[in-house]
Each structure stands twice: as structure tokens, then as C-alpha cells.
Write an enzyme that holds these catalytic residues in place. Structure first.
Site, short mmCIF file in Angstrom:
data_model
loop_
_atom_site.label_atom_id
_atom_site.label_comp_id
_atom_site.label_asym_id
_atom_site.label_seq_id
_atom_site.Cartn_x
_atom_site.Cartn_y
_atom_site.Cartn_z
N ASP A 18 28.15 -4.51 9.49
CA ASP A 18 28.87 -3.24 9.63
C ASP A 18 28.01 -2.19 10.34
OD1 ASP A 18 30.59 -4.67 7.89
OD2 ASP A 18 29.69 -3.72 6.14
N ASN B 191 46.00 -6.63 1.43
CA ASN B 191 44.76 -5.99 1.00
C ASN B 191 44.65 -4.56 1.49
OD1 ASN B 191 44.20 -9.14 1.42
ND2 ASN B 191 43.06 -8.38 -0.35
N GLU C 39 40.60 -3.21 8.56
CA GLU C 39 39.48 -2.43 8.04
C GLU C 39 38.51 -2.09 9.18
OE1 GLU C 39 37.68 -5.02 5.12
OE2 GLU C 39 36.54 -6.15 6.64
N HIS D 214 33.68 -5.42 12.63
CA HIS D 214 33.24 -4.15 12.06
C HIS D 214 32.30 -3.42 13.04
CE1 HIS D 214 33.07 -1.65 8.28
NE2 HIS D 214 32.53 -0.93 9.25
N ARG E 88 24.97 -11.83 8.80
CA ARG E 88 25.74 -11.07 9.78
C ARG E 88 24.76 -10.14 10.48
NH1 ARG E 88 30.57 -8.59 6.31
NH2 ARG E 88 28.87 -8.35 4.80
#
Length: 340
Positions: A39, A178, A215, A279, A313
């Protein structure tokens, strides 16, 4: 006189060479940029530094690092500016911090669960009045209160035509799935005002793999339009980026102003060994002339267990190009190694 003339020429040549070297350094980096940082948000500031925040694998703290070049971020010493609470709210799942400079103060937006109720994820804000975000005190401003007390995360903020907006992901208790994406005006850097408007929900097949998710919004204002990229599906190799587009003349609080791209704009590219890119955030070269996509991805497809427990990540970066119609062309994830 001749000596002075040649001295001036030499000074100008050295200055030009220094500027060229600085520009060259700014345009060159190696991917992954920073390992095990999901992120990622990177922003160029007028003090001559790139500032970076990201989710750490332990989900327990917020770090800040800076460097004069993107590539310098990999070796920059991170400073822990806040740690999770031992009990109560803000006690677990410290996710997706973002640093923003608003009205002369620094703010960090982040998501957190409770120490005892780890999935009660909400959006929180820290404030620092120091001119230097590495100095001063980070003060907790509390939760950003939205329409519901439900799962909410990944807040970002932007200013347009004198108005500050917040964009985030949240669970609507009346909608299957979600998280959806919402936008609202802000009356302070830690609160919204008026109606919150849903601008996207995961209604396409590529947004529904594993989980129904929209998101991680990020805002890019270019060429007479506002682009909001976001991430969809589970956080494994199916994770990908979508995009919403609105005209700069539109009412950004009208859901009809936002058009969704029918296909992902950035996704897994097995040829280059990049899996689950998403993200993202946006930054530029120091001269502001070249836009850069910041995102995270893994280097392998298969994950054992819950992807949230896999730390690999890595933060990555690549240059954004533009189509003839002015819309961003993200291309495909570039392979590991130096760029360009």
C-alpha cells in the site's frame, strides 16, 4: 577578463551538468523500490524530498521515510512516528497510511482495527503542526466518522477548486459484498460534511474474485479530468487496478459524474513476473513534468495460506504515459531491475 569569461562558462557548464545529473537520478530507479512495503504512498514535496509511507508486514506501526530521489528511498532510514495501542481502538491491523500536507500542517490517514476486535477496521487521522514531519508531535485526531460504523479503510484526500474531498472504501450494510468507494466533502482534515456518495461498487466480474472489493483509491488530476484508480478482488494474484473518470466541470458529488473503465487498467503480468499489482498512489519527477505510478506487487503467483500473512508485497514504481485522448496509459507492470 578572458579568465573571468571562461570561469563563468565553466560555472554554467558545471551547473548544467549538475542539473542534468539530478534529472537523470530522478528518472532512474530499480524495482522493487522498497521490499515488504505494501500500500505504498510516495509524494514529492517542495522541500526537495520524496516522502514515503506504507503498510509494514507486522501491521503494528506507521513509518515515514524520505530521500531526494525515488531510488534513495530503498536505503533511507525509516522513522517510526506512531505505534498501535495495546488495548482498545487503533490496536491492530494498522494499514495503508497516507501523508498529506494541508493548510500548513501534516496529516496521516490510516486504517486500524481494535486490539480486541481486530476486524472493526475504521479510518483514523494523525496531525503534526511541525514544518518538518520528522520533528514535532503526532497528535491523534480520532476516527473519521462516516454514515455507518462499519468496515472502512484506505482514505485519501485531494483538493479541487478550493474544496477538500475524502475518498475511501467502506462496507454498506445493505449492499452485498465487502467494500464500495465513497466520496464526501471535508470540513476539517479529520471530518467530512454533507452526504457521502457511492461512486463505485464491485459489480464487474474482475472486481469479485475472492471478495467483492473496491478499495485503495488514488487521485490523479490531469487533462481536464479527475481520475480515481482503485484496487479490486482478493489480495492475491487476482488483485488489480480499476479506474473512474470524471470531467473537471462535473459535480464530483454526483455518482453519475463518474464513469468506470470496463476492464482493469493494470493487472498481473506473468511475462514480467509481477503478480497482484495494486493499492497505488501517484507522484511526479521533481520538475513535475513526468507522472509516476507507485504500487505494490508480489514476484510470485502462488501463496500459502491467507495472502494477508504473506509479507512480500513490494513497493514499485513506473512512468505513466498518456493516450491521445488524454487518459492515462499505465501499460503493464515492468519486470524487476533498473528503469528505464
Amino acid at each position: 577578463m578572458r579568465t573571468l569569461f571562461f570561469s563563468c562558462l565553466l560555472l554554467l557548464a558545471n551547473t548544467a551538468a549538475f542539473a542534468a545529473d539530478a534529472k537523470s537520478d530522478a528518472m532512474h530507479w530499480t524495482n522493487p523500490l522498497v521490499e515488504q512495503r505494501a500500500d505504498p504512498q510516495i509524494d514529492w514535496q517542495t522541500d526537495g524530498y520524496y516522502y514515503m509511507t506504507a503498510t509494514v508486514p507486522e501491521y503494528d506501526r506507521i513509518e515515514l521515510r524520505r530521500a531526494p530521489t525515488l531510488d534513495g528511498l530503498r536505503s533511507a532510514e525509516p522513522k517510526v512516528i506512531w505505534r498501535k495501542h495495546d488495548t482498545g481502538i487503533m490496536g491492530s491491523h494498522i494499514w495503508a497510511p497516507e501523508l498529506h500536507h494541508i493548510n500548513g500542517k501534516w496529516y496521516i490517514y490510516f486504517a486500524a482495527g481494535g486490539a480486541e476486535k481486530v476486524w472493526d477496521i475504521r479510518i483514523y487521522v494523525l496531525e503534526n503542526a511541525s514544518a518538518d514531519p520528522f520533528q514535532g508531535e503526532w497528535v491523534e485526531k480520532g476516527e473519521v466518522k462516516t454514515k455507518w460504523e462499519t468496515f472502512a479503510l484506505d482514505a485519501t484526500t485531494f483538493e479541487f477548486k478550493g474544496v477538500n474531498y475524502l475518498v475511501w472504501g467502506q462496507k454498506d450494510p445493505d449492499i452485498k459484498g465487502n467494500t464500495n468507494l465513497y466520496i464526501a466533502k471535508m470540513d476539517t482534515p479529520w471530518s467530512i460534511t454533507g452526504e457521502q456518495v457511492m461512486i463505485s461498487k464491485p459489480d464487474l466480474s474482475w472486481e469479485q474474485i475472492g471478495y467483492l472489493v473496491n478499495e485503495g483509491p488514488a487521485v490523479l488530476i490531469r487533462n481536464g479530468r479527475i481520475f480515481i484508480t482503485y484496487s479490486a478482488s482478493a489480495t492475491d494474484f487476482n488483485y488489480c487496478m480499476g479506474m473512474l473518470t470524471a470531467s473537471a466541470d462535473a459535480n464530483l458529488l454526483d455518482a453519475k459524474s463518474w464513469a468506470k473503465s470496463p476492464r482493469p487498467v493494470f493487472a498481473t503480468w506473468t511475462v514480467n513476473g509481477v503478480y497482484g499489482p495494486g493499492h497505488n498512489s501517484f507522484t511526479t519527477t521533481p520538475d513535475g513534468k513526468t507522472d509516476i505510478l507507485i504500487y505494490h506487487a508480489r514476484q510470485y503467483r502462488d501463496i500459502k495460506g491467507d495472502p494477508l500473512n504473506d509479507p512480500n508485497r513490494h513497493a514499485r514504481a513506473q512512468i505513466i504515459h498518456y493516450h491521445a485522448d488524454g487518459t492515462p496509459d499505465f501499460g503493464v507492470p515492468v519486470p524487476d531491475g533498473p528503469l528505464p
